[in-house]
Design an enzyme around this catalytic site. Sequence first.
Site, short mmCIF file in Angstrom:
data_model
loop_
_atom_site.label_atom_id
_atom_site.label_comp_id
_atom_site.label_asym_id
_atom_site.label_seq_id
_atom_site.Cartn_x
_atom_site.Cartn_y
_atom_site.Cartn_z
N GLU A 27 66.63 -49.33 14.55
CA GLU A 27 67.86 -49.81 13.79
C GLU A 27 67.78 -50.88 12.88
OE1 GLU A 27 72.63 -50.76 14.66
OE2 GLU A 27 71.22 -50.34 16.46
N ASN A 72 75.09 -49.04 15.33
CA ASN A 72 76.23 -49.86 14.61
C ASN A 72 76.08 -50.06 13.17
OD1 ASN A 72 77.40 -49.76 17.11
ND2 ASN A 72 77.52 -51.96 17.43
N ASN A 172 77.91 -42.64 14.27
CA ASN A 172 77.52 -43.54 15.50
C ASN A 172 78.82 -44.02 16.18
OD1 ASN A 172 75.28 -44.98 17.14
ND2 ASN A 172 76.78 -46.54 16.45
N GLU A 173 78.91 -43.88 17.36
CA GLU A 173 79.90 -44.67 18.37
C GLU A 173 81.17 -44.69 17.72
OE1 GLU A 173 78.21 -48.13 19.93
OE2 GLU A 173 76.74 -46.94 21.24
N TYR A 244 73.92 -47.69 28.57
CA TYR A 244 73.14 -48.93 28.96
C TYR A 244 73.61 -49.59 30.28
CZ TYR A 244 72.01 -48.72 23.94
OH TYR A 244 71.77 -48.37 22.85
N GLU A 292 70.97 -42.60 22.73
CA GLU A 292 70.81 -44.26 23.20
C GLU A 292 70.83 -44.54 24.75
OE1 GLU A 292 72.96 -47.56 21.25
OE2 GLU A 292 73.26 -46.02 19.37
N GLN A 354 65.71 -49.80 22.07
CA GLN A 354 65.02 -49.47 20.88
C GLN A 354 63.59 -49.28 20.92
OE1 GLN A 354 66.83 -51.60 17.38
NE2 GLN A 354 68.98 -50.99 18.04
#
Length: 507
Positions: A27, A72, A172-173, A244, A292, A354
């Site tokens: 990213e 993001n 994304n999200e 996470y 992720e 990442q």
Amino acid sequence: MANARITIDRDFTIADVPRRLFGSFVEHMGRCVYTGIYEPGHPQADERGFRRDVLELVREMGPTVVRYPGGNFVSGYRWEDGVGPVADRPVRIDGAWHTIETNAFGLHEFVDWARDAEVEIMEAINLGTRGVEEARALVEYANHPGGTYWSDMRRRNGAEDPFDIKLWCLGNELDGPWQIGHKTAAEYGRLAQETAKAMKLVDDSIELVAVGSSNRGMPTFGTWEHTVLTHAYDEVDYISMHAYYRELEGDAESFLAEAVEMDAFIDGVIATIDAVKAAGKHTKQVNISFDEWNVWDFDRYNNEEEAAIAAAGWREHPRLIEDTYNVTDAVVVGTFLNSLLRHGDRVHIANQAQLVNVIAPIRSEQGGPAWRQTSFWPFERMARLARGRILQLAVSASQIGTKQYGDVDSVDAAATFDEETGRVVLFVANRSLESANDLTVDLRGFGALRVVNAETLTIPDGGDRFTANLETTPDSVHMVPLAGAEVVDGAVRATLPALSWSVIELA
């Protein structure tokens, strides 16, 4: 001493090992791109600015697919800013990470880097501030041979042949209030459906990932997936998961058991997918892209780093969530890999987030060295060794008490069998902080096998569970031989060190 017995049978398998399960993520965030994979002027940089030392570590680690450019970041990104002559590219504000984006590195650079790294590209599109038109234009630019506005622009920009990107993320999200362009499930579901239709009209060979929940704790978890898939089931191939995990207030026992939570999260998403499939009388199967996942102390980011970055003002590629991983973190990462492999019948894609510097298994310094963190080793071993079929395990083990999850098995395991080579590989974690674990693995239907290699990642002599893997220091942590592993009377016998993740290869 704790003990565990695992039974595996050649005829009881789950699925073929999905090669995309061993993915990573790049990213435009912190120093992942700039001074990570790309640093013109570095002593190890090639003529395109790609750091060769980092590339060598990436090839060694073995990711098969890399998601790009966010995250993001993508929800405010104009992909057109990253193509064409670098001198003509605009400098932009990135609101997601409060940084300045120079756009010196964009789509063409990433395609070239991915080819050098020998990874498949997983391209994410902006459905935060943009929509259907911009998405189909990007597919045309990347994948159409020529003779049209966008494909001819690609050719003028130096790429005569199409990039032929097959795997695309529809945003994304977007369930998260922190996301630029945050949407309700119904808003996003309709947008994803129409965007997917338009993209596949340009190239019907592509595969599409719809946005799922940003984590299992989201208040919309479950209903989000159900609503999105009710709209877009026929148009998409996967729905995403993000998660996470971190150690809370020294509760290492619960931290080491977080794969229990990952298992439950995956099982919940599978149940929702299948409920929508049944209700809609669909015949195709939507699967999961866990695109992720990692260990990340995000409380420290929220409480310290975010405020510090804002106070420092707009800067290019500041240091951001450059967590240093210790032995405990690496063992937990190993259990997450075990969980993903056990669910390989439905989790077909997974991306550790990442790749470099940002909560990453590989670290680098601007103008300086690159090195492996502890979390590098479980990923590298599984990406290289997990081949063939995923084996069904029957596990009976001593229990460990945890605050978060009650009693859990002291061992966490996954295994594969490659019929072509006759090789069985066991991936086993001992979650106990204090006790070694006597492991017995009953082997059924494989014929005569012997241990050809056995390794473990554990606390080094003279170290502790906080020991970090900084290769510039003498206390670096590596996989080391697992002494005493052998096959006796058709069963593998081994003693797993306390707090360890081990690999046992049999042939």
